[in-house]
Design a protein around this motif. Sequence first.
Motif, PDB file in Angstrom:
ATOM      1  N   LEU A   7       0.818  -1.211   0.000  1.00 46.46           N
ATOM      2  CA  LEU A   7       0.000   0.000   0.000  1.00 46.46           C
ATOM      3  C   LEU A   7       0.853   1.263   0.000  1.00 46.46           C
ATOM      4  CD1 LEU A   7      -2.636  -0.825   2.793  1.00 46.46           C
ATOM      5  CD2 LEU A   7      -2.953  -1.017   0.335  1.00 46.46           C
ATOM      6  N   LYS A 241       7.112  -2.739   9.623  1.00 47.41           N
ATOM      7  CA  LYS A 241       5.911  -3.431   9.132  1.00 47.41           C
ATOM      8  C   LYS A 241       5.930  -3.573   7.606  1.00 47.41           C
ATOM      9  CE  LYS A 241       2.955  -2.444  12.977  1.00 47.41           C
ATOM     10  NZ  LYS A 241       1.878  -1.703  13.609  1.00 47.41           N
ATOM     11  N   GLN A 242       6.388  -2.525   6.926  1.00 47.80           N
ATOM     12  CA  GLN A 242       6.442  -2.572   5.458  1.00 47.80           C
ATOM     13  C   GLN A 242       7.492  -3.564   4.993  1.00 47.80           C
ATOM     14  OE1 GLN A 242       5.423   0.261   7.056  1.00 47.80           O
ATOM     15  NE2 GLN A 242       3.493  -0.060   6.013  1.00 47.80           N
ATOM     16  N   GLU A 245       6.296  -7.119   5.345  1.00 46.09           N
ATOM     17  CA  GLU A 245       5.353  -7.464   4.290  1.00 46.09           C
ATOM     18  C   GLU A 245       6.081  -7.708   2.963  1.00 46.09           C
ATOM     19  OE1 GLU A 245       2.733  -4.560   2.707  1.00 46.09           O
ATOM     20  OE2 GLU A 245       1.268  -6.043   2.094  1.00 46.09           O
ATOM     21  N   ARG A 251       1.642  -9.636   7.355  1.00 42.71           N
ATOM     22  CA  ARG A 251       1.301  -8.322   7.886  1.00 42.71           C
ATOM     23  C   ARG A 251       1.220  -8.364   9.408  1.00 42.71           C
ATOM     24  NH1 ARG A 251      -3.192  -5.448   3.971  1.00 42.71           N
ATOM     25  NH2 ARG A 251      -1.844  -5.168   2.162  1.00 42.71           N
ATOM     26  N   PRO A 378       1.175   4.185   3.671  1.00 43.07           N
ATOM     27  CA  PRO A 378       1.480   2.749   3.600  1.00 43.07           C
ATOM     28  C   PRO A 378       0.625   1.912   4.551  1.00 43.07           C
ATOM     29  CG  PRO A 378       3.169   3.878   4.849  1.00 43.07           C
ATOM     30  CD  PRO A 378       2.251   4.945   4.321  1.00 43.07           C
ATOM     31  N   MET A 379      -0.127   2.572   5.439  1.00 47.18           N
ATOM     32  CA  MET A 379      -0.956   1.835   6.380  1.00 47.18           C
ATOM     33  C   MET A 379      -2.436   1.900   5.994  1.00 47.18           C
ATOM     34  SD  MET A 379       1.283   0.545   8.297  1.00 47.18           S
ATOM     35  CE  MET A 379       0.315  -0.221   9.590  1.00 47.18           C
TER      36      MET A 379
ATOM     37  N   SER B 322      -8.420   0.459   1.710  1.00 40.94           N
ATOM     38  CA  SER B 322      -7.902  -0.839   2.084  1.00 40.94           C
ATOM     39  C   SER B 322      -6.843  -0.626   3.159  1.00 40.94           C
ATOM     40  CB  SER B 322      -7.283  -1.474   0.832  1.00 40.94           C
ATOM     41  OG  SER B 322      -6.596  -2.628   1.171  1.00 40.94           O
ATOM     42  N   ARG B 323      -7.100  -1.139   4.372  1.00 38.29           N
ATOM     43  CA  ARG B 323      -6.177  -0.905   5.490  1.00 38.29           C
ATOM     44  C   ARG B 323      -5.037  -1.904   5.447  1.00 38.29           C
ATOM     45  NH1 ARG B 323      -8.305   3.963   7.266  1.00 38.29           N
ATOM     46  NH2 ARG B 323     -10.233   3.720   8.438  1.00 38.29           N
ATOM     47  N   PHE B 324      -3.921  -1.534   6.081  1.00 40.24           N
ATOM     48  CA  PHE B 324      -2.798  -2.460   6.165  1.00 40.24           C
ATOM     49  C   PHE B 324      -3.194  -3.680   6.982  1.00 40.24           C
ATOM     50  CE2 PHE B 324       1.175  -3.995   8.096  1.00 40.24           C
ATOM     51  CZ  PHE B 324       1.957  -4.129   6.974  1.00 40.24           C
ATOM     52  N   THR B 325      -3.876  -3.438   8.079  1.00 43.62           N
ATOM     53  CA  THR B 325      -4.285  -4.568   8.927  1.00 43.62           C
ATOM     54  C   THR B 325      -5.709  -4.393   9.400  1.00 43.62           C
ATOM     55  OG1 THR B 325      -3.369  -3.400  10.795  1.00 43.62           O
ATOM     56  CG2 THR B 325      -2.046  -5.173   9.876  1.00 43.62           C
TER      57      THR B 325
END
Lengths: 448, 334
Positions: A7, A241-242, A245, A251, A378-379, B322-325
């Motif tokens: 993302l 976190k990125q 992934e 995730r 990115p989140m 769309s969320r990461f989590t």
Amino acid sequence: MSRSFSLGGIHPPQSKHTRALPVEPFPVPETVAIPLVQHIGAPAVPVVAKGDRVKVGQLIGRKEGFVSANVHSSVSGTVVAIDELPDMGGIRRPSVTIQVEGDQWDEAIDRSSTLVRECALAPQQIVEKIAAAGIVGMGGATFPTHVKLSPPPGRKIDTLIINGVECEPCLTSDHRLMLERGEEMIVGVMILARALGVERSYIAIEENKPDAIAHLGRMVADYPGVEVMGLRVRYPQGSEKQLIEAVARRRVPSCGLPSDVGVVVQNVGTALAVYEAVQKDKPLIERIITVGGEALPRPGNFLVRVGTPIGALIDHCGGMEGGQKIISGGPMMGRAVSNPAAPVAKGTSGIVVMPDAGSRRSKERDCIKCARCVSVCPMGLEPYLLIKMVRMGRSDQTEEQRILDCVECGSCAYACPSKLPLLDFVRMGKGEAMRLRRQRQQACKRCD
Amino acid sequence: MDNKKLIISPSPHIYSGADTQTLMRDVLVALLPAFVVSALVYGQSVIAVTAVSVAVCVATEWLIQRYLIKGPSTVGNLSAVVTGVLLAFNLPSDIPLWMVFVGAVAAIGVGKMSFGGLGRNPFNPALVGRVFMLISFPAAMTTFPDPLLPAGFDAVTGATPLSALKEGLMSGAPLSEIVGQFSYRDLLLGIRSGSFGELSGLALLLGFAYLLIRRVITWRIPVYVLGSMALMAALLWGVDPSRYADPLFHLLTGGAILGAVFMATDYATSPMNHRAMAIYAIGIGLLTMIIRTWGSYPEGMSFAILIMNAFVPLLGKYVKPSRFTRAANDKSSR
């Protein structure tokens, strides 16, 4: 197409002007001020007194509790003060000031450059040696490494990721480390893998460093279980976190830890420090730092003793020509320095001097709802909405809008054409949302 | 290290070059090819209508900002210029200039400034102005000079492809004959009558490419609008090709490309995340086809966009990116 996170993301100018400059040892200053808290957790307790003579590598602060880290002298000389000194942001921290006399190292430290490949220590012994050496996450987070290597019982770690991404503009210290200290670093990776009991380790490097990918790629052939993985260039790939992934296709859950998905991430600098600590008995007393930025006449990469004043680094590189802003770390996530007399610490990856033009913020304008902040996050958050809620005092609604997921990468503020201080307000909102969450949890406890 | 004053601020310390004025300037550049085609086809009246529309839009914004809102001038961000050009693009080239004046005042005064200015208006200002004019001056707004006639015959009006289609079908003419009057090559190049900005599909697509290269907009909204239109047109056409025109005819007429690329993508009045953008854009495409096929107006793009504009706040509230989590207590996202 090679791997990356899924993302958002941005492509800031890389400005890696120091990429080809070899690491030079930085001259030892006349006095150093070594902070007793260079890590996340409790400050170390001083074990030396004023007037004591210390050697390079001697313990001067003992870790207090589990989440804390030992602090060692980076120079030889006499302790002249143990008091509170302002750090780079002006906050007073307990520190040990040492007047430098000569450069006498602790005899236990193996200063030869011979590579020591084999390590037969048990995992527990490795973790103890790492804790004794005062190693913390050197990518900037400064979380004590021995804590990261001790996952909660019942949590199985199966993947170790070594962060050689260095996605921040201007910084090249990790790049130089991989090129010049590559094999030692890989042995450090093997030791970390052994401590964690993992079979597979990945050294993740962005494709703007093809020389490092090729160099380490050739070397890992001799080290089973270690793999070099090239990643598509994209900020903030170095964010934990990125990175997880991108490399492991997993995730980390909201408010969770990498260990929740069976992963531990360590920086390349940390891996090298682990090698030195375990194989050479050398505590963490120096590190590679990029001193750069457009406003610096002679930038470079240096091996710097912890406690060296930031100002000394800048003067050595030709002084601030016209620059008015010093950043500790990179331009995207680094902290502005208000006190150049403050020392560099274990987590200082770079010192960047910004040119005048880039130092000041532009005037904020009305949000035009262009949606850039949403598409670069990115989140998967909505920064435009979060800033509105925080400004309107509706912090009670921000947690539902996932404000606590923010990794503070700054992509939203970078991309905003109206120059809204998006990250400033999201940070404020995060603090407020955490406070409300704690209040709620306490209320729940009372009901039980 | 001398003691000079240091600047302190939280991160990030660098910013992209993007700013509102540059974005709006890029939109104007992207509109240029279509403008040139219109000026070539319809002559200097195009320049006059555009000039009046832009001047009145900018003046209205400046006056309201200065005397009603009493805030700093915002005309420098060029958004009023963009609105002026887009409004003009939606008008017949021979429309009386005083009507343009009225439409421009409605576009900026009612459509934009009454909500507080740029970024706060729920409806596309240029379309507010256009629909205001369509209702106030129905005759002038629906007669277009025929560019195929030589000079001197400009009193004769030409039918737009869509009005020819609607009227032709009502009078019982066979569809192949109606559609056959228009060659796709001419539609693509802009040799036909209609609102002057919608003439040439090719010029508008050139502008679209420029907007994509400059990253002013993403491909999503235009592609979803045109794609859903084409899909619905193809379905109808497949059912009965003697009653419904083919998809390409629909895409090249009635301002479909102008609307999809330049009007539906208006920042303030379109959704902020990819999922909501898809719903919004597909809604526009389907509504346009519904109005064109079963409504009383020959073309439906303006109304479709305005209707979907009204849903944008609702989409913003309930359709999340769309969320990461997934949050621990949240099953809706991800």
